[in-house]
Write a protein that holds these residues in place. Structure first.
Motif, short mmCIF file in Angstrom:
data_model
loop_
_atom_site.label_atom_id
_atom_site.label_comp_id
_atom_site.label_asym_id
_atom_site.label_seq_id
_atom_site.Cartn_x
_atom_site.Cartn_y
_atom_site.Cartn_z
N PHE A 1 25.31 25.00 47.85
CA PHE A 1 24.50 24.19 48.15
C PHE A 1 23.51 24.28 48.81
CE2 PHE A 1 28.61 23.00 50.17
CZ PHE A 1 29.77 22.17 49.46
N LEU A 2 23.11 25.52 49.01
CA LEU A 2 21.61 26.11 49.53
C LEU A 2 21.05 26.55 48.09
CD1 LEU A 2 22.79 28.68 52.38
CD2 LEU A 2 21.25 26.47 52.46
N SER A 3 22.12 26.57 46.75
CA SER A 3 21.12 26.88 45.80
C SER A 3 20.24 25.24 45.19
CB SER A 3 21.75 28.06 44.68
OG SER A 3 22.55 26.94 44.24
N LEU A 4 20.88 24.95 45.74
CA LEU A 4 20.65 23.35 44.62
C LEU A 4 18.94 22.92 44.45
CD1 LEU A 4 23.06 20.53 46.95
CD2 LEU A 4 23.64 21.83 44.50
N HIS A 5 18.76 22.06 43.36
CA HIS A 5 17.16 22.10 42.86
C HIS A 5 16.93 20.75 43.07
CE1 HIS A 5 18.13 24.23 38.94
NE2 HIS A 5 17.81 25.06 40.03
N TYR A 6 16.34 20.88 45.15
CA TYR A 6 15.91 19.94 45.69
C TYR A 6 14.58 20.12 46.50
CZ TYR A 6 16.02 14.73 46.99
OH TYR A 6 16.50 13.36 47.26
N PRO A 7 14.22 19.08 46.66
CA PRO A 7 12.07 19.68 47.37
C PRO A 7 12.62 19.64 48.88
CG PRO A 7 11.92 17.46 45.59
CD PRO A 7 13.80 17.91 45.53
N GLU A 8 13.87 18.49 49.70
CA GLU A 8 13.84 19.37 51.07
C GLU A 8 15.23 18.62 51.25
OE1 GLU A 8 11.50 17.89 54.80
OE2 GLU A 8 11.04 16.44 53.38
N PHE A 9 16.20 19.30 51.76
CA PHE A 9 17.25 19.16 51.96
C PHE A 9 17.78 20.20 53.53
CE2 PHE A 9 18.14 22.06 48.95
CZ PHE A 9 18.76 23.00 49.04
N LEU B 1 32.33 22.92 44.69
CA LEU B 1 30.44 23.44 44.60
C LEU B 1 30.44 22.51 43.69
CD1 LEU B 1 31.75 26.91 42.71
CD2 LEU B 1 31.06 26.15 45.48
N LEU B 2 28.52 22.37 44.11
CA LEU B 2 28.07 21.63 42.99
C LEU B 2 26.75 21.75 42.16
CD1 LEU B 2 26.21 19.37 46.30
CD2 LEU B 2 28.22 18.81 45.08
N ASP B 3 27.00 20.68 41.13
CA ASP B 3 26.31 21.38 39.99
C ASP B 3 24.83 21.58 41.00
OD1 ASP B 3 25.09 20.76 36.90
OD2 ASP B 3 24.18 19.66 37.64
N ALA B 4 24.56 21.97 40.34
CA ALA B 4 22.17 23.06 41.16
C ALA B 4 21.85 21.14 40.98
CB ALA B 4 21.67 23.28 39.90
N GLN B 5 22.19 20.70 39.63
CA GLN B 5 20.93 19.26 39.85
C GLN B 5 21.70 17.73 40.18
OE1 GLN B 5 19.36 17.97 36.15
NE2 GLN B 5 17.48 20.03 36.13
N VAL C 1 31.75 31.23 38.33
CA VAL C 1 30.99 31.28 39.59
C VAL C 1 30.08 32.53 39.59
CG1 VAL C 1 30.61 30.54 41.87
CG2 VAL C 1 32.52 28.97 39.30
N ARG C 2 29.05 32.02 39.57
CA ARG C 2 27.85 33.50 39.91
C ARG C 2 27.59 32.81 41.22
NH1 ARG C 2 27.54 38.41 37.02
NH2 ARG C 2 27.92 36.70 35.14
N GLY C 3 27.30 33.76 42.21
CA GLY C 3 26.20 33.04 43.48
C GLY C 3 27.02 31.41 43.43
#
Length: 476
Positions: free
Chosen positions: A81-89, A174-178, A208-210
């Motif tokens: 969740f912390l590695s998601l590609h999102y500007p503000e969360f 786990l979530l996809d980065a996008q 899964v890695r990281g």
């Protein structure tokens, strides 16, 4: 005796017509779903997602992660969740009185420290014992509270959430980065969107890695492989079809994005049901319909959430029993919508379908299996006709599974290896030979356990990521 024979014959005719109508509806939803997924795959552009970032056109998101006994998977999930590609969360993990080392694992992995937070308690929940913030990730908050169940934990997280959108995610996922970019863009494009559901894929077997899924591989276990086929059919044909009709009643509790204000308006999650995810969506529909508002609750195929699926029969049966009891609870809570033209296609199509075919379907199916030998003994069954009907029904089920698997492997390319694709196509042939019947019998039992086991979740056994999965295995 004649009356009994007549009743048995009438039931046999009813079953034939019942499954004929059900198969017609499956074809109808498959047609809508196939067109929707194909259109999505054709139109989706990576550039459009990058444009959202460059234009700074986005809505901040609060990610709510209710967790109970998840010590095996929680660290990997939170990193995802912390590695998601999102500007503000922000990520708000709610530890719902776990009995294992879930809270300790979080403290060690993310260097949590206790903090004093002032917030408005809009929704009732069990008492919060402590709030922690990570010294490594400023957007990570962990809440320690007394056990109250998943819905209660989500309500506690909603009280602390700061942003206009919130995303509810299971702690074993786990979530996809996008994923958030793909889901949140629908809220920007249409202010009438109240919630968005995405696709859930089995995590078992993935590399899964990281906390990031780097490659999809088929798991080793038979049950885990079968659920890949099952999930593909449920999402790409079922939910895509209902979404196209603007009558989507289910957004999986494993991943869904909602407008926080709308959920607060209707009182948050109900805590007296095990089907809190479906109940919330039905309540959003109901309130919007009663207020006469224009709105949408769509499904979109490619915000991907990966979740660990049961690897043994006991856990799988317990999960499906709970799901089916949750369905009946929701149908009872909102029985006023059933066959009610005030709610449009929801009252006249969606709710009747879930009552007649999803709720009662296992009862009709299992009784059909049990009564078939009786029909044979009494000479009430034409064997040639029965065999032909059975072959057509099984063949039709296989065709739908093949369509779903084809979309999964070819259109969205989630399993790139040819042998994995061939395996999935082969498994779609086996699904109707035993696997379906076992789960139908469990759902049959659940129908008669709704009131006795109301609110009972049951323990879900988790394997967690194997070392080869967590580190990323190398193919020979």
């Amino acid at each position: 005796m004649e009356a009994l024979l007549w009743l048995l014959f009438a039931y046999q005719v009813f079953v034939l017509y019942y499954f004929a109508v059900l198969n017609f509806l499956y074809a109808f939803f498959a047609l809508y779903g196939l067109g929707s997924v194909a259109r999505y795959a054709r139109e989706l552009s990576e550039l459009s997602l990058k444009d959202l970032l460059e234009r700074e056109a986005y809505l901040p998101v609060s990610i709510l992660v209710p967790t109970y006994n998840e010590e095996k998977t929680i660290a990997h999930s939170v990193r995802s969740f912390l590695s998601l590609h999102y500007p503000e969360f922000e990520v708000i993990v709610v530890a719902d009185g776990p009995k294992d080392r879930t809270l300790e694992v979080l403290k060690e992995a993310f260097r949590l420290v206790p903090v004093e937070v002032v917030y408005r308690r809009v929704l009732p929940s069990k008492p919060v014992r402590g709030i922690y913030r990570s010294t490594l990730y400023p957007n990570l908050v962990v809440v320690d509270k007394e056990n109250g169940g998943k819905a209660d934990a989500l309500n506690a997280g909603l009280n602390l959430a700061r942003y206009p959108l919130f995303c509810s995610v299971d702690a074993d996922s786990l979530l996809d980065a996008q994923a958030l970019l793909r889901a949140s863009r629908l809220f920007l494009e249409d202010e009438g969107v109240l919630a968005v559901g995405g696709t859930i894929r089995p995590l078992n077997g993935a590399e899964v890695r990281g906390g990031v899924v780097e490659a999809m591989r088929l798991p080793r276990g038979f049950l885990e492989k079968m659920q890949i086929v099952e999930y593909a059919r449920a999402f790409f044909l079922g939910r895509a079809g209902w979404s196209a009709l603007n009558a989507l009643l289910i957004i999986s509790g494993a991943f869904g994005v909602f407008r926080r204000e709308e959920v607060l308006r209707i009182g948050g999650y109900r805590t007296d049901t095990v089907g809190e995810d479906m109940e919330l969506v039905v309540r959003l529909h109901r309130r919007a319909r009663e207020e006469g508002r224009e709105y949408r609750i769509p499904y979109t195929p490619d915000p991907i959430c990966y979740t660990e699926v049961p690897a043994d029969w006991k856990t799988l049966r317990r999960q499906r029993n709970r799901w089916h009891r949750g369905l009946w609870e929701v149908l009872w809570f909102h029985r006023g919508m059933l066959f009610n033209p005030r709610y449009g296609r929801l009252g006249l199509l969606a709710m009747p379908y879930f009552f007649l075919f999803e709720g009662l379907g296992p009862v009709v199916e299992v009784l059909g299996y049990l009564l078939f030998p009786v029909f044979l003994l009494l000479g009430l069954t034409n064997l040639d006709f029965a065999a032909l009907f059975l072959l057509l029904a099984l063949g039709y089920g296989v065709l739908l599974s093949q369509l779903a698997v084809g979309m999964e492997t070819l259109l969205l390319k989630r399993y790139p290896r040819l042998r994995d694709r061939l395996w999935l196509l082969f498994l779609s042939l086996l699904e109707t030979l035993g696997y379906r019947q076992v789960l139908a019998f469990e759902r049959f039992l659940a129908t008669f356990q709704v009131w006795r086991k109301r609110g009972v979740w049951g323990e879900m056994q988790r394997k967690g990521l194997e070392p080869a999965q967590a580190e990323g295995r190398k193919e020979p």
